[in-house]
Design an enzyme around this catalytic site. Structure first.
Site, mmCIF file in Angstrom:
data_model
loop_
_atom_site.group_PDB
_atom_site.id
_atom_site.type_symbol
_atom_site.label_atom_id
_atom_site.label_comp_id
_atom_site.label_asym_id
_atom_site.label_seq_id
_atom_site.Cartn_x
_atom_site.Cartn_y
_atom_site.Cartn_z
ATOM 1 N N HIS A 1 0.827 -1.214 0.000
ATOM 2 C CA HIS A 1 0.000 0.000 0.000
ATOM 3 C C HIS A 1 0.860 1.261 0.000
ATOM 4 O O HIS A 1 2.069 1.177 -0.254
ATOM 5 C CB HIS A 1 -0.996 -0.042 1.154
ATOM 6 C CG HIS A 1 -1.628 -1.396 1.315
ATOM 7 N ND1 HIS A 1 -2.612 -1.860 0.490
ATOM 8 C CD2 HIS A 1 -1.338 -2.423 2.161
ATOM 9 C CE1 HIS A 1 -2.935 -3.107 0.832
ATOM 10 N NE2 HIS A 1 -2.169 -3.475 1.846
ATOM 11 N N GLU B 1 -2.064 0.169 7.988
ATOM 12 C CA GLU B 1 -1.194 -0.858 7.444
ATOM 13 C C GLU B 1 -0.071 -0.227 6.618
ATOM 14 O O GLU B 1 1.077 -0.673 6.669
ATOM 15 C CB GLU B 1 -2.006 -1.822 6.576
ATOM 16 C CG GLU B 1 -1.175 -2.952 5.985
ATOM 17 C CD GLU B 1 -1.951 -3.823 5.009
ATOM 18 O OE1 GLU B 1 -3.152 -3.566 4.804
ATOM 19 O OE2 GLU B 1 -1.335 -4.758 4.448
ATOM 20 N N HIS C 1 3.039 -6.862 4.568
ATOM 21 C CA HIS C 1 1.637 -6.515 4.810
ATOM 22 C C HIS C 1 1.250 -6.862 6.248
ATOM 23 O O HIS C 1 1.988 -7.556 6.966
ATOM 24 C CB HIS C 1 0.711 -7.310 3.867
ATOM 25 C CG HIS C 1 0.789 -6.874 2.441
ATOM 26 N ND1 HIS C 1 -0.108 -5.999 1.887
ATOM 27 C CD2 HIS C 1 1.676 -7.186 1.469
ATOM 28 C CE1 HIS C 1 0.219 -5.791 0.616
ATOM 29 N NE2 HIS C 1 1.306 -6.501 0.344
ATOM 30 N N GLU D 1 2.063 -11.551 5.750
ATOM 31 C CA GLU D 1 1.061 -10.863 6.557
ATOM 32 C C GLU D 1 1.534 -11.031 7.995
ATOM 33 O O GLU D 1 1.459 -12.118 8.565
ATOM 34 C CB GLU D 1 -0.323 -11.505 6.367
ATOM 35 C CG GLU D 1 -0.863 -11.442 4.946
ATOM 36 C CD GLU D 1 -1.484 -10.096 4.607
ATOM 37 O OE1 GLU D 1 -1.469 -9.195 5.471
ATOM 38 O OE2 GLU D 1 -1.982 -9.943 3.486
HETATM 39 ZN ZN ZN Z 1 -1.981 -5.396 2.710
#
Ligand code: ZN
Length: 312
Positions: free
Chosen positions: A102, A139, A194, A276
């Site tokens: 992102h 995030e 992430h 993640e």
């Molecule tokens: Zn993400």
């Protein structure tokens, strides 16, 4: 990241538009042995988790022991089995691309990031805003922070490190460009950072591996094997360094999930995985993700896996 958006998670929960395919994770790294038995088969969060995620039973290997840090005499840095913050330049010539998921500016550029791009198996949004903790820690901010810490650790090992972005652009890059940056750098390893946006109670990290995809612009067949090796090593070192458990909602407790719907993986021609690091929407995971000390551990866990992979 999310399981229905482009390569990421939406800032707010939204519904998955279509089922995703998650392949079986066939092997477990030895470093994963010794994990406590976690609740590995919790129901996936319907907004973020794949409808199914399977993995094999652990296979016994001795990688854990072989990866343990051992003292080395001066001048033998190239043979060190595990990195240290002051390690010799044993990764000189190696190129690592870090992809912070992102971009903090994405939410101001919804039209641009919603533009569809080709990911081989279909078309997806250029990028997404990512998720956040309930208290508003985003995030995108998390991924940049971990990326900076990881860059420092890898540079200390002598690696050449590139970021796909450094919040130095208004939005993005798009997921196809993120892949292209790693490809054009001829990276020896790429890791996309992430944190998930799943339901409360869903905890732990997972590493996402590329499925074998040969469709349109995507041909991951040459990178499936090395990417799995990279991902297994990162999962093992992440457990060891952070003490965090593998996801209790995807991956059947292995911490490994294989996907074919992520443009950042489908379009990669170099070994690449996503991680993640935890679930921002769970209060206990959020307490870790918002901790400077824990993020340093996370970066070190990822770094040690990359270093292990690059040293072979
Ligand atoms: Zn993400």
């Amino acid at each position: 990241m999310s399981y229905q958006g482009p390569d990421l998670d939406p800032a707010a929960p939204r519904r998955r538009r279509r089922p995703l395919t998650v392949a079986v994770a066939a092997l477990l790294p030895g470093a994963l042995l010794g994990w406590l038995v976690y609740d590995a088969v919790g129901a996936p969060d319907e907004d973020h988790a794949p409808p199914r995620a399977a993995a094999s039973s652990p296979a016994a290997t001795s990688r854990t022991a072989s990866a343990a840090p051992q003292p080395q005499p001066p001048g033998e840095g190239d043979e060190k089995p595990s990195p240290t913050p002051t390690g010799a330049s044993s990764l000189k010539g190696k190129v690592v691309v870090i992809d912070p998921g992102h971009n903090p500016g994405n939410f101001r550029h919804t039209a641009e990031i919603n533009r569809k791009v080709d990911i081989g198996t279909g078309r997806k949004e250029c990028d997404t805003t990512g998720t956040s903790t309930d208290d508003g820690y985003t995030e995108a901010k998390f991924t940049l922070d971990v990326a900076h810490r990881l860059r420092t650790l890898l540079q200390q090992q002598g690696a050449t490190v590139r970021l796909t972005h450094n919040a130095d652009r208004p939005y993005g890059p798009c997921i196809d460009e993120r892949a292209r940056i790693g490809n054009e750098a001829r990276a020896d390893a790429v890791v996309s950072i992430h944190a998930d946006g799943s339901g409360t109670g869903n905890r732990g990290f997972h590493v996402i591996l590329p499925a074998a995809v040969h469709q349109g612009a995507a041909d991951t067949r040459p990178i499936v094997g090395p990417s799995r090796d990279l991902g297994e090593r990162i999962a093992g070192t992440f457990v060891r360094v952070t003490g965090s458990a593998p996801s209790n909602y995807v991956g059947d407790g292995t911490g490994l999930v294989t996907r074919e719907d992520l443009g950042g993986l489908n379009l990669s021609t170099v070994p690449k995985v996503f991680i993640e690091c935890g679930n921002m929407r769970d209060s206990k995971d959020a307490a870790l993700l918002t901790s400077d000390a824990w993020r340093q551990k996370a970066a070190r866990g990822i770094s040690e896996g990359i270093v292990s992979f690059l040293r072979g």
